[in-house]
Design an enzyme around this catalytic site. Structure first.
Site, PDB file in Angstrom:
ATOM      1  N   GLN A   1      55.970 -46.182  61.707  1.00  0.00           N
ATOM      2  CA  GLN A   1      54.690 -45.519  61.439  1.00  0.00           C
ATOM      3  C   GLN A   1      54.901 -44.250  60.612  1.00  0.00           C
ATOM      4  O   GLN A   1      55.508 -43.300  61.097  1.00  0.00           O
ATOM      5  CB  GLN A   1      54.051 -45.160  62.793  1.00  0.00           C
ATOM      6  CG  GLN A   1      52.751 -44.384  62.713  1.00  0.00           C
ATOM      7  CD  GLN A   1      52.270 -43.967  64.090  1.00  0.00           C
ATOM      8  OE1 GLN A   1      53.063 -43.792  65.011  1.00  0.00           O
ATOM      9  NE2 GLN A   1      50.965 -43.791  64.241  1.00  0.00           N
TER      10      GLN A   1
ATOM     11  N   TYR B   1      53.254 -41.310  59.568  1.00  0.00           N
ATOM     12  CA  TYR B   1      52.075 -40.458  59.765  1.00  0.00           C
ATOM     13  C   TYR B   1      52.418 -38.974  59.558  1.00  0.00           C
ATOM     14  O   TYR B   1      52.098 -38.382  58.557  1.00  0.00           O
ATOM     15  CB  TYR B   1      51.485 -40.679  61.165  1.00  0.00           C
ATOM     16  CG  TYR B   1      50.384 -41.710  61.237  1.00  0.00           C
ATOM     17  CD1 TYR B   1      50.492 -42.925  60.570  1.00  0.00           C
ATOM     18  CD2 TYR B   1      49.232 -41.484  61.985  1.00  0.00           C
ATOM     19  CE1 TYR B   1      49.477 -43.878  60.640  1.00  0.00           C
ATOM     20  CE2 TYR B   1      48.209 -42.425  62.063  1.00  0.00           C
ATOM     21  CZ  TYR B   1      48.341 -43.626  61.398  1.00  0.00           C
ATOM     22  OH  TYR B   1      47.337 -44.549  61.475  1.00  0.00           O
ATOM     23  N   SER B   2      53.090 -38.357  60.561  1.00  0.00           N
ATOM     24  CA  SER B   2      53.325 -36.907  60.520  1.00  0.00           C
ATOM     25  C   SER B   2      54.205 -36.513  59.341  1.00  0.00           C
ATOM     26  O   SER B   2      55.070 -37.274  58.902  1.00  0.00           O
ATOM     27  CB  SER B   2      54.032 -36.452  61.805  1.00  0.00           C
ATOM     28  OG  SER B   2      53.200 -36.604  62.909  1.00  0.00           O
TER      29      SER B   2
ATOM     30  N   SER C   1      59.328 -42.815  64.358  1.00  0.00           N
ATOM     31  CA  SER C   1      60.105 -43.476  65.414  1.00  0.00           C
ATOM     32  C   SER C   1      60.862 -44.674  64.852  1.00  0.00           C
ATOM     33  O   SER C   1      60.251 -45.547  64.239  1.00  0.00           O
ATOM     34  CB  SER C   1      59.183 -43.956  66.537  1.00  0.00           C
ATOM     35  OG  SER C   1      58.492 -42.866  67.077  1.00  0.00           O
TER      36      SER C   1
ATOM     37  N   GLU D   1      47.320 -46.494  69.366  1.00  0.00           N
ATOM     38  CA  GLU D   1      48.565 -45.838  69.772  1.00  0.00           C
ATOM     39  C   GLU D   1      48.360 -45.079  71.082  1.00  0.00           C
ATOM     40  O   GLU D   1      49.201 -45.112  71.973  1.00  0.00           O
ATOM     41  CB  GLU D   1      49.034 -44.875  68.672  1.00  0.00           C
ATOM     42  CG  GLU D   1      50.348 -44.187  69.032  1.00  0.00           C
ATOM     43  CD  GLU D   1      50.849 -43.234  67.948  1.00  0.00           C
ATOM     44  OE1 GLU D   1      50.098 -42.945  67.004  1.00  0.00           O
ATOM     45  OE2 GLU D   1      52.003 -42.789  68.073  1.00  0.00           O
TER      46      GLU D   1
ATOM     47  N   GLU E   1      46.292 -31.048  73.260  1.00  0.00           N
ATOM     48  CA  GLU E   1      45.199 -30.180  72.798  1.00  0.00           C
ATOM     49  C   GLU E   1      44.279 -30.918  71.827  1.00  0.00           C
ATOM     50  O   GLU E   1      43.058 -30.721  71.853  1.00  0.00           O
ATOM     51  CB  GLU E   1      45.783 -28.921  72.135  1.00  0.00           C
ATOM     52  CG  GLU E   1      46.461 -27.958  73.114  1.00  0.00           C
ATOM     53  CD  GLU E   1      47.797 -28.460  73.662  1.00  0.00           C
ATOM     54  OE1 GLU E   1      48.405 -29.368  73.049  1.00  0.00           O
ATOM     55  OE2 GLU E   1      48.232 -27.959  74.717  1.00  0.00           O
TER      56      GLU E   1
END
Lengths: 384, 409
Positions: free
Chosen positions: B131, B133-134, B166, B249, B385
């Site tokens: 994945q 993403y970040s 990951s 996810e 958060e």
């Protein structure tokens, strides 16, 4: 296959009709009026007659016993709605505790005599168990001594819900054994007018109506003993667990209401030029409460479904009852406190309704065992 | 239960009896988890057999349409299958981000051709996905991502880097968020694209974590050429797909919260927090530390309530995928798993604090590592958060401060 946690169509309709009735006929303003007028009954008898006409007094009583057979889930849904408006009525003392005690432990004759009168709204009951400042069904010391073919009762009871208005009081008393012995407890139906019975109304912080009761040589005949003998610890537990689960359902309704009122306030109240609900410090606390409430709701639904499932064992019901009462007590504590804090100064005024929920929360937490009592019991039931 | 469903149960039971190898009915050590892929390794040869047999029936993805290699089961039959697998304690035949994350969004947003190309390989465990993403500068503010994809004729050229990818070093393909419009507001210039990790210009570098292991990588893209047709959904509309995938996810991660015990309370399993606490404390019928006992009871009640809520949420959405509760389940499930790890650490005293070497057994050593790993639960897949923000805004309908301030400016 596990029971579904969703409501069926009939149950949804029942809940909608109960919600409509409570908001129209038993709004929070009625609770306030009863308190302010120091109403001697603590509930509106005319309103109770209307609830009886809707079938609420016979909701969980099987049709074979003159009731309407909506099951514990049916009664639980009604209690959830009365919890929303803090509607005062004999539902908890007479229907949830009294009727179920008779249904679970009475003999056929007792059931046939009493249950139809409860369903018809002709009989009000109270359930007198606790003797100490905290719930402790293992320490019953009120004594029932055989005499003249009947019994003579001596002892004192406290925190007896609706004790001041009941026609008959179900008194838990020891037939034998010593304090702490879970066996040898009998449930006696005592007439409120019986000689030697002293009933003192105690006005509680939430306006809920309780009484202290002293029994001085109160004589009852043998037919007053429910089931004709001592109840097994399992049977007494089942009566209490049914009531704990029903109470948890009522607490859930109150919790949902106080949460929704608080969310409304967060959306409306402006400070620093914006609605205070836009502030992350409050948003995160509200979001955490949402999670806790959803978990509490699942326990209530599962516990009610387990009561209605004939295949449920006693241990499963006991575990769910303690889990539900412990969790709902904690969540009600949290949400009622946050309700006051998030309303700020206005929440402290008597004129505003939010404080009623804080008061009900503490009484409901104490009644039939607080969170600590039930976590201890839950651990014991799980062998740790 | 209907007759047809009963018959399906009987057939399934027979098939599993015949086809599930005995060693696949035992607890799975971490090194035997099957992730599939081009370079798949099988520490236990039975794992390969089990995967092939399950994949041939499409039962690694029982709800996916048969046309794409899935089992084609309705939710009632899928539930029967899951029940029968649980009954014999069968291991999952395949664990993959293709199953839990990419597959569901391809079914919702992908073209028929994209589904035909990718889904059967996911079902069979032939391609392992990661994945993208970040990014180093885009964590919670994911939509600020800077990896660029520029169109050159019939392909895109991708430059940038991802982080916390990951198993990027073990994956065959990546589903990746890239910026395809550099002028548009940040949410409106992102596309969702698929490409081969063996493409020229892709490199990975594992990151060592506080637990000592390296499941995450830095991933670098240096002029990587990707066919234009590999974009899923509409160009510049990748953010809606990205959010949808995050819901899947989060549902997967919220499953961590189920580790604390099943809804029905279960029996005296050897792995429950209370049984481990009693063993280490030398207690037989009741935990002697009343404070620890109370905290474990509270944890157990919350775990039970959480499992019931997961079930209720699934019933409410009737197999329609994640719903509004998924952010709450992600948040709560992660907090529960962290609580479980902390309780285990406390229960086992200094026996849980070993790092390596002879003084501790393997289970004890894993207590500390698992505890350290659990701290990522409330960071990955959107921090605690961010979940609370999502709940406040989307579920509770509380006002958006950023939007209000923007309007006033």
């Amino acid at each position: 296959m596990a029971d579904s946690l969703l409501l069926n169509e009939e149950q949804e309709l029942l809940r909608e009709s109960a919600r409509g009735f409570c908001s129209e006929r038993a709004p929070l303003s009625l609770h306030r009026k009863l308190r302010d007028s120091r109403n001697p009954d603590g509930f509106d008898r005319d309103l109770w007659r209307q609830m009886v006409e809707l079938g609420w007094a016979g909701m969980a009583i099987p049709e074979t016993c003159g009731g309407y057979g909506f099951g514990h889930t049916g009664l639980g849904l009604v209690l959830e709605e009365t919890g929303r408006t803090l509607a005062d009525s004999p539902l908890v003392a007479t229907v949830l505790l009294g009727a179920n005690a008779i249904l679970e432990t009475g003999n056929e004759a007792q059931k046939a005599e009493l249950l139809p009168r409860i369903v018809a709204g002709e009989l009000l009951l109270a359930f007198a168990l606790d003797e100490h400042i905290v719930h402790d069904p293992g320490r019953i010391e009120t004594a029932a001594v055989p005499r003249n073919g009947g019994f003579v009762l001596n002892g004192s009871k406290t925190f007896v819900l609706d004790g001041h208005v009941a026609d008959r009081i179900v008194v838990a008393a020891r037939i034998g054994g010593g304090s702490g012995d879970p066996e040898n407890i009998g449930l006696f139906l005592v007439d409120a007018a019986a000689p030697g019975l002293e009933i003192t109304r105690t006005i509680m912080v939430d306006g809920r109506n309780c009484a202290n009761i002293v029994l001085n040589d109160v004589a009852v005949d043998a037919g007053a003993l429910l089931g004709g003998s001592a109840v097994t610890p399992e049977a007494l537990d089942r009566v209490l667990d049914i009531a704990r689960i029903g109470l948890a359902a009522e607490m859930l309704g109150s919790i949902e209401e106080v949460f929704e009122r608080t969310l409304d306030y967060l959306r409306q109240r402006e400070q620093f030029g914006v609605p205070i609900g836009a502030f992350q410090a409050l948003q995160h606390r509200a979001a955490e409460m949402y999670g806790e409430i959803e978990l509490g709701k699942s326990l209530v639904r599962a516990a009610l479904a387990a009561l209605d499932d004939p295949a449920s064992g006693a241990t499963r019901i006991a575990r769910l009852a303690s889990a539900a009462k412990a969790k709902l007590s904690e969540v009600f504590f949290l949400v009622s406190n946050e309700g006051i804090q998030m309303h700020g100064g206005i929440g402290m005024t008597d004129e505003f309704d939010i404080g009623f929920f804080l008061k009900r929360a503490r009484v409901a937490q104490q009644f039939l065992g607080d969170a600590g009592f039930h976590r201890d019991r839950y651990a014991t039931l799980h062998s740790f | 239960m209907s007759g047809a469903l009963e018959q399906f149960r009987a057939e399934t039971r027979d098939w599993l009896e015949e086809n599930c190898p005995a060693s696949m009915r035992t607890p799975m050590p971490p090194e035997e988890v099957v992730w599939g892929g081009r370079d798949a390794e099988y520490a236990n040869p039975d794992s390969k057999l089990w995967l092939e047999r399950m994949a041939a029936k499409g039962w690694t993805c029982p709800l996916w349409p048969a046309e794409y290699g899935g089992g084609g089961l309705d939710s009632a039959r899928a539930e029967v299958l899951a029940g029968e697998l649980a009954r014999i304690h069968a291991r999952p035949a395949l664990t993959s981000f293709g199953i839990s994350m990419l597959g569901p969004v391809l079914l919702e947003y992908g073209s028929h051709e994209q589904r035909l190309e990718h889904l059967p390989k996911i079902v069979r465990g032939e391609i392992r996905w990661c994945q993208g993403y970040s990014e180093p500068g885009s964590g919670s503010d994911l939509a600020s991502l800077n990896t660029r994809a520029e169109l050159h004729g019939d392909h895109y050229v991708i430059n940038g880097s991802k982080i916390w990818t990951s198993y990027a070093d073990k994956a065959d393909w990546i589903f990746c968020l890239v910026r395809t419009d550099f002028e548009a507001p940040k949410h409106q210039g992102i596309s969702f694209i698929l490409f081969d990790m063996a493409s020229e210009g892709v490199s990975t570098k594992p990151i060592k974590l506080i637990s000592g292991s390296s499941p995450f990588c830095e991933t670098f893209f240096d002029d990587v050429k990707v066919p234009a047709g590999n974009i899923v959904g509409r160009l510049n509309d990748g953010w809606s797909i990205a959010k949808r995938l995050l819901q899947h996810e989060r549902t997967m991660i919220s499953g961590f919260g189920l580790a604390g015990g099943q809804a029905e309370g279960g029996g005296a399993s050897e792995t429950t927090v209370e049984s481990i606490a009693m063993r280490y404390r030398g207690d037989t019928d009741k935990l002697s530390d009343p404070l620890l006992r109370d905290r474990i009871a509270r944890f157990r009640i919350d775990s039970e309530a959480f499992a019931l809520t997961s079930r209720r949420s699934a019933e409410e959405s009737e197999g329609g995928g994640p719903n509004h509760i998924s952010s709450m389940l992600k948040y709560y499930g992660c907090e529960l798993n962290k609580r479980r790890c902390e309780l285990l650490l406390e229960a086992a005293g200094n026996r849980a604090l070993g790092w390596e070497g002879e003084g501790f057994d393997a289970d004890e050593l894993s207590l500390a590592r698992e505890w350290l790993r659990s701290k990522a639960n409330s960071i990955e897949g959107g921090t605690a958060e961010i979940q609370l923000n999502v709940i406040a805004r989307r579920v509770l309908d509380l006002p958006d401060l950023t939007g209000i301030l923007r309007g006033k400016r």
